[in-house]
Design an enzyme around this catalytic site. Sequence first.
Site, PDB file in Angstrom:
ATOM      1  N   LYS A  13       0.972   0.401  -2.278  1.00 43.56           N
ATOM      2  CA  LYS A  13       1.974  -0.387  -1.551  1.00 43.56           C
ATOM      3  C   LYS A  13       3.360  -0.235  -2.190  1.00 43.56           C
ATOM      4  CE  LYS A  13       0.066  -4.498  -2.019  1.00 43.56           C
ATOM      5  NZ  LYS A  13      -1.159  -4.240  -2.778  1.00 43.56           N
ATOM      6  N   ARG A  88       0.198 -12.758   1.010  1.00 44.70           N
ATOM      7  CA  ARG A  88      -1.139 -12.426   0.535  1.00 44.70           C
ATOM      8  C   ARG A  88      -2.158 -13.464   0.972  1.00 44.70           C
ATOM      9  NH1 ARG A  88       0.549  -9.175  -4.186  1.00 44.70           N
ATOM     10  NH2 ARG A  88      -1.201  -8.135  -5.159  1.00 44.70           N
ATOM     11  N   ARG A 127      -2.664   4.206 -13.799  1.00 41.74           N
ATOM     12  CA  ARG A 127      -1.307   3.991 -13.290  1.00 41.74           C
ATOM     13  C   ARG A 127      -0.344   3.690 -14.442  1.00 41.74           C
ATOM     14  NH1 ARG A 127      -0.388  -0.230  -8.440  1.00 41.74           N
ATOM     15  NH2 ARG A 127      -1.089  -1.822  -9.893  1.00 41.74           N
ATOM     16  N   ARG A 162       0.941  -1.690 -17.003  1.00 40.87           N
ATOM     17  CA  ARG A 162       0.996  -3.137 -16.759  1.00 40.87           C
ATOM     18  C   ARG A 162      -0.198  -3.820 -17.400  1.00 40.87           C
ATOM     19  NH1 ARG A 162       1.726  -3.817 -10.399  1.00 40.87           N
ATOM     20  NH2 ARG A 162       0.254  -5.470 -10.862  1.00 40.87           N
ATOM     21  N   ARG A 173      -8.939  -8.916  -9.411  1.00 41.41           N
ATOM     22  CA  ARG A 173      -7.916  -8.832  -8.357  1.00 41.41           C
ATOM     23  C   ARG A 173      -8.554  -8.350  -7.051  1.00 41.41           C
ATOM     24  NH1 ARG A 173      -3.926  -5.126 -11.522  1.00 41.41           N
ATOM     25  NH2 ARG A 173      -2.621  -5.051  -9.665  1.00 41.41           N
TER      26      ARG A 173
HETATM   27  P1  AMP Z   1       1.213  -6.794  -7.528  1.00 44.49           P
HETATM   28  O1  AMP Z   1       2.351  -6.259  -8.333  1.00 44.49           O
HETATM   29  O2  AMP Z   1       1.527  -6.884  -6.052  1.00 44.49           O
HETATM   30  O3  AMP Z   1      -0.087  -6.077  -7.803  1.00 44.49           O
HETATM   31  O4  AMP Z   1       0.994  -8.322  -7.990  1.00 44.49           O
HETATM   32  C1  AMP Z   1       0.643  -8.621  -9.307  1.00 44.49           C
HETATM   33  C2  AMP Z   1       0.117 -10.042  -9.398  1.00 44.49           C
HETATM   34  O5  AMP Z   1       1.146 -10.968  -8.988  1.00 44.49           O
HETATM   35  C3  AMP Z   1      -1.048 -10.362  -8.480  1.00 44.49           C
HETATM   36  O6  AMP Z   1      -2.300  -9.958  -9.052  1.00 44.49           O
HETATM   37  C4  AMP Z   1      -0.933 -11.874  -8.365  1.00 44.49           C
HETATM   38  O7  AMP Z   1      -1.366 -12.506  -9.555  1.00 44.49           O
HETATM   39  C5  AMP Z   1       0.578 -12.078  -8.298  1.00 44.49           C
HETATM   40  N1  AMP Z   1       1.080 -12.047  -6.903  1.00 44.49           N
HETATM   41  C6  AMP Z   1       1.826 -11.075  -6.326  1.00 44.49           C
HETATM   42  N2  AMP Z   1       2.128 -11.396  -5.070  1.00 44.49           N
HETATM   43  C7  AMP Z   1       1.548 -12.600  -4.822  1.00 44.49           C
HETATM   44  C8  AMP Z   1       1.506 -13.461  -3.684  1.00 44.49           C
HETATM   45  N3  AMP Z   1       2.105 -13.124  -2.544  1.00 44.49           N
HETATM   46  N4  AMP Z   1       0.853 -14.622  -3.815  1.00 44.49           N
HETATM   47  C9  AMP Z   1       0.261 -14.984  -4.964  1.00 44.49           C
HETATM   48  N5  AMP Z   1       0.245 -14.208  -6.075  1.00 44.49           N
HETATM   49  C10 AMP Z   1       0.884 -13.024  -6.009  1.00 44.49           C
END
Ligand code: AMP
Length: 220
Positions: A13, A88, A127, A162, A173
């Site tokens: 994404k 989400r 990654r 990360r 996740r």
């Molecule tokens: P990402 O970078 O999109 O993989 O997001 C990393 C982490 O941020 C996720 O595993 C969640 O803990 C948190 N996160 C990101 N976007 C959301 C969202 N829209 N709602 C709740 N938690 C989020």
Amino acid sequence: MYVIMLGAPGTGKGTVGNLLSRELNVPHISSGEIFRSYVKKHGEIGKKIDSFISYGRLVPDDLAIELIEKRLQETDVENGAILDGFPRTLPQAKVLDTMLKNNNKKIEVAVNLSLPDEEIISRIVTRRTCPNPMCREIYNLDYNPPKVEGICNKCGTKLIQRSDDNEETVKERLKIYHQISENIIDYYKNKDLLYTVKLNNSSNTTTKDVAKEIKEYLLK
Ligand code: AMP
């Protein structure tokens, strides 16, 4: 033009969203990036967010919505955005609809990037990410490695892994993705806004190809 990037963690994404943002000239808004920037500041909000992110759990809706709403009120998103990682959950999707409707704006498409779980896990643990907020390029040690080991091709910053990109957290996740976030695919399908791209690690489809396909679909 508002585009939503759906899909499990590790489906690309962020990378595809970044490319699309450059091609369509609208900002790329990654909720994960926004939350990590709060964590870096070490304030109270950051500590709270970290207590969810580091275990692979979702940040609670009220906080996630408050912070993303704030970002969506900034002037650079007036003509659109690539929303990566938000919404989400169903409540987040509904709030986003209301927010856009109140401003006479609408979602053009919700892109669903789909990839089998085993392939996601292997992608995520290899990654690497550029932590420079002006760059944020994403690499993969297997199929998109940096030219110089550990260094971003674009800006020369030292790449990082990360802290939530480890196997244990990825599994959590993914579990949460299937329990909660996958439900919003139907929400957009019912609104006739869904566009699914099926991926697999063995095909030669690059993120550039995926971004091109989405762009062509949007400009059709
Ligand atoms: P990402 O970078 O999109 O993989 O997001 C990393 C982490 O941020 C996720 O595993 C969640 O803990 C948190 N996160 C990101 N976007 C959301 C969202 N829209 N709602 C709740 N938690 C989020």
